[in-house]
Scaffold this motif. Sequence first.
Motif, PDB file in Angstrom:
ATOM      1  N   MET A   1     -12.828 -38.877  51.980  1.00  0.00           N
ATOM      2  CA  MET A   1     -14.165 -39.567  51.756  1.00  0.00           C
ATOM      3  C   MET A   1     -15.042 -38.372  52.186  1.00  0.00           C
ATOM      4  O   MET A   1     -16.256 -38.496  51.570  1.00  0.00           O
ATOM      5  N   LYS A   2     -15.036 -37.620  52.843  1.00  0.00           N
ATOM      6  CA  LYS A   2     -15.743 -36.265  53.327  1.00  0.00           C
ATOM      7  C   LYS A   2     -15.797 -35.549  51.839  1.00  0.00           C
ATOM      8  O   LYS A   2     -16.756 -34.839  51.507  1.00  0.00           O
ATOM      9  N   ARG A   3     -14.625 -35.360  51.283  1.00  0.00           N
ATOM     10  CA  ARG A   3     -14.702 -34.442  50.131  1.00  0.00           C
ATOM     11  C   ARG A   3     -15.482 -35.088  48.960  1.00  0.00           C
ATOM     12  O   ARG A   3     -16.250 -34.367  48.018  1.00  0.00           O
ATOM     13  N   LEU A   4     -15.298 -36.306  48.925  1.00  0.00           N
ATOM     14  CA  LEU A   4     -16.040 -37.070  47.506  1.00  0.00           C
ATOM     15  C   LEU A   4     -17.472 -36.935  47.901  1.00  0.00           C
ATOM     16  O   LEU A   4     -18.410 -36.735  46.866  1.00  0.00           O
ATOM     17  N   ARG A   5     -18.024 -37.146  49.385  1.00  0.00           N
ATOM     18  CA  ARG A   5     -19.446 -36.999  49.493  1.00  0.00           C
ATOM     19  C   ARG A   5     -19.890 -35.455  49.115  1.00  0.00           C
ATOM     20  O   ARG A   5     -20.944 -35.443  48.859  1.00  0.00           O
ATOM     21  N   ARG A   6     -19.182 -34.523  49.421  1.00  0.00           N
ATOM     22  CA  ARG A   6     -19.523 -33.239  49.276  1.00  0.00           C
ATOM     23  C   ARG A   6     -19.654 -33.177  47.461  1.00  0.00           C
ATOM     24  O   ARG A   6     -20.487 -32.264  47.024  1.00  0.00           O
ATOM     25  N   ILE A   7     -18.420 -33.560  46.846  1.00  0.00           N
ATOM     26  CA  ILE A   7     -18.632 -33.258  45.534  1.00  0.00           C
ATOM     27  C   ILE A   7     -19.812 -33.965  44.966  1.00  0.00           C
ATOM     28  O   ILE A   7     -20.559 -33.584  44.016  1.00  0.00           O
ATOM     29  N   ALA A   8     -20.035 -35.252  45.383  1.00  0.00           N
ATOM     30  CA  ALA A   8     -21.243 -35.893  44.895  1.00  0.00           C
ATOM     31  C   ALA A   8     -22.490 -35.249  45.001  1.00  0.00           C
ATOM     32  O   ALA A   8     -23.523 -35.206  44.244  1.00  0.00           O
ATOM     33  N   THR A   9     -22.623 -34.759  46.197  1.00  0.00           N
ATOM     34  CA  THR A   9     -23.790 -34.044  46.834  1.00  0.00           C
ATOM     35  C   THR A   9     -23.993 -32.651  45.890  1.00  0.00           C
ATOM     36  O   THR A   9     -25.279 -32.576  45.279  1.00  0.00           O
ATOM     37  N   ALA A  10     -22.890 -32.047  45.657  1.00  0.00           N
ATOM     38  CA  ALA A  10     -23.080 -30.800  44.896  1.00  0.00           C
ATOM     39  C   ALA A  10     -23.348 -31.157  43.385  1.00  0.00           C
ATOM     40  O   ALA A  10     -24.088 -30.675  42.632  1.00  0.00           O
ATOM     41  N   ALA A  11     -22.924 -32.292  42.933  1.00  0.00           N
ATOM     42  CA  ALA A  11     -23.255 -32.793  41.390  1.00  0.00           C
ATOM     43  C   ALA A  11     -24.730 -33.023  41.180  1.00  0.00           C
ATOM     44  O   ALA A  11     -25.370 -32.920  40.241  1.00  0.00           O
ATOM     45  N   ALA A  12     -25.239 -33.948  42.261  1.00  0.00           N
ATOM     46  CA  ALA A  12     -26.415 -34.251  42.396  1.00  0.00           C
ATOM     47  C   ALA A  12     -27.351 -33.057  42.268  1.00  0.00           C
ATOM     48  O   ALA A  12     -28.606 -33.056  41.674  1.00  0.00           O
ATOM     49  N   LEU A  13     -27.033 -32.024  43.182  1.00  0.00           N
ATOM     50  CA  LEU A  13     -27.941 -30.844  43.352  1.00  0.00           C
ATOM     51  C   LEU A  13     -27.890 -30.238  41.853  1.00  0.00           C
ATOM     52  O   LEU A  13     -29.129 -29.630  41.449  1.00  0.00           O
ATOM     53  N   LEU A  14     -26.876 -29.979  41.381  1.00  0.00           N
ATOM     54  CA  LEU A  14     -26.523 -29.274  39.880  1.00  0.00           C
ATOM     55  C   LEU A  14     -27.684 -30.007  38.958  1.00  0.00           C
ATOM     56  O   LEU A  14     -28.189 -29.440  38.141  1.00  0.00           O
ATOM     57  N   ALA A  15     -27.406 -31.272  38.849  1.00  0.00           N
ATOM     58  CA  ALA A  15     -28.140 -32.117  38.024  1.00  0.00           C
ATOM     59  C   ALA A  15     -29.532 -32.020  38.312  1.00  0.00           C
ATOM     60  O   ALA A  15     -30.266 -31.891  37.017  1.00  0.00           O
ATOM     61  N   ALA A  16     -30.094 -32.146  39.425  1.00  0.00           N
ATOM     62  CA  ALA A  16     -31.480 -32.080  39.573  1.00  0.00           C
ATOM     63  C   ALA A  16     -32.037 -30.350  39.587  1.00  0.00           C
ATOM     64  O   ALA A  16     -33.267 -30.339  38.990  1.00  0.00           O
ATOM     65  N   THR A  17     -31.240 -29.455  39.548  1.00  0.00           N
ATOM     66  CA  THR A  17     -31.871 -28.276  39.251  1.00  0.00           C
ATOM     67  C   THR A  17     -31.466 -27.712  37.983  1.00  0.00           C
ATOM     68  O   THR A  17     -31.914 -26.563  37.628  1.00  0.00           O
ATOM     69  N   ALA A  18     -30.692 -28.426  37.071  1.00  0.00           N
ATOM     70  CA  ALA A  18     -30.413 -27.933  35.851  1.00  0.00           C
ATOM     71  C   ALA A  18     -31.666 -28.020  34.958  1.00  0.00           C
ATOM     72  O   ALA A  18     -32.560 -28.675  34.741  1.00  0.00           O
ATOM     73  N   ALA A  19     -31.772 -26.878  34.223  1.00  0.00           N
ATOM     74  CA  ALA A  19     -32.790 -26.745  33.009  1.00  0.00           C
ATOM     75  C   ALA A  19     -32.601 -27.648  31.693  1.00  0.00           C
ATOM     76  O   ALA A  19     -31.540 -28.012  31.623  1.00  0.00           O
ATOM     77  N   PRO A  20     -33.629 -28.022  31.219  1.00  0.00           N
ATOM     78  CA  PRO A  20     -33.556 -28.938  30.093  1.00  0.00           C
ATOM     79  C   PRO A  20     -32.692 -28.066  29.074  1.00  0.00           C
ATOM     80  O   PRO A  20     -32.900 -26.968  28.853  1.00  0.00           O
ATOM     81  N   ALA A  21     -32.096 -28.830  28.242  1.00  0.00           N
ATOM     82  CA  ALA A  21     -31.200 -28.244  27.178  1.00  0.00           C
ATOM     83  C   ALA A  21     -31.966 -27.878  25.983  1.00  0.00           C
ATOM     84  O   ALA A  21     -33.081 -28.667  25.717  1.00  0.00           O
ATOM     85  N   GLY A  22     -31.746 -26.810  25.630  1.00  0.00           N
ATOM     86  CA  GLY A  22     -32.639 -26.564  24.151  1.00  0.00           C
ATOM     87  C   GLY A  22     -31.641 -26.617  23.059  1.00  0.00           C
ATOM     88  O   GLY A  22     -32.097 -25.885  22.097  1.00  0.00           O
ATOM     89  N   ALA A  23     -30.827 -27.539  23.031  1.00  0.00           N
ATOM     90  CA  ALA A  23     -29.908 -27.774  21.933  1.00  0.00           C
ATOM     91  C   ALA A  23     -30.410 -28.674  20.613  1.00  0.00           C
ATOM     92  O   ALA A  23     -30.035 -28.814  19.631  1.00  0.00           O
ATOM     93  N   CYS A  24     -31.558 -29.343  20.968  1.00  0.00           N
ATOM     94  CA  CYS A  24     -32.214 -30.015  19.792  1.00  0.00           C
ATOM     95  C   CYS A  24     -33.019 -29.175  19.048  1.00  0.00           C
ATOM     96  O   CYS A  24     -34.082 -28.997  19.365  1.00  0.00           O
ATOM     97  N   PRO A  25     -32.595 -29.131  17.754  1.00  0.00           N
ATOM     98  CA  PRO A  25     -33.602 -28.526  17.008  1.00  0.00           C
ATOM     99  C   PRO A  25     -34.710 -29.084  16.277  1.00  0.00           C
ATOM    100  O   PRO A  25     -35.300 -28.666  15.571  1.00  0.00           O
TER     101      PRO A  25
END
Length: 79
Positions: free
Chosen positions: A1-25
Amino acid sequence: MKRLRRIATAAALLAATAAPAGACPVCSRPAGKAVRAGILDGRFAVNLLAAALPFGVCLGVAAAVHFGPVGSGKGRGDS
């Protein structure tokens, strides 16, 4: 359970700090800006409701099929 919480926290941090995609022409062109302005206008709530309504209808139909007709008083195995 601790590992899942760490993965979820890391995913949330990455999603929050991700730059907007520039793939839309189209997004930076005038047509893309007009489409975005048309979607995010004063009728956004109505448009969102209209887009989400079919999911509620399908869920209602699936629930009616699963649980059977209301008020029949008989189960599926009764004759």
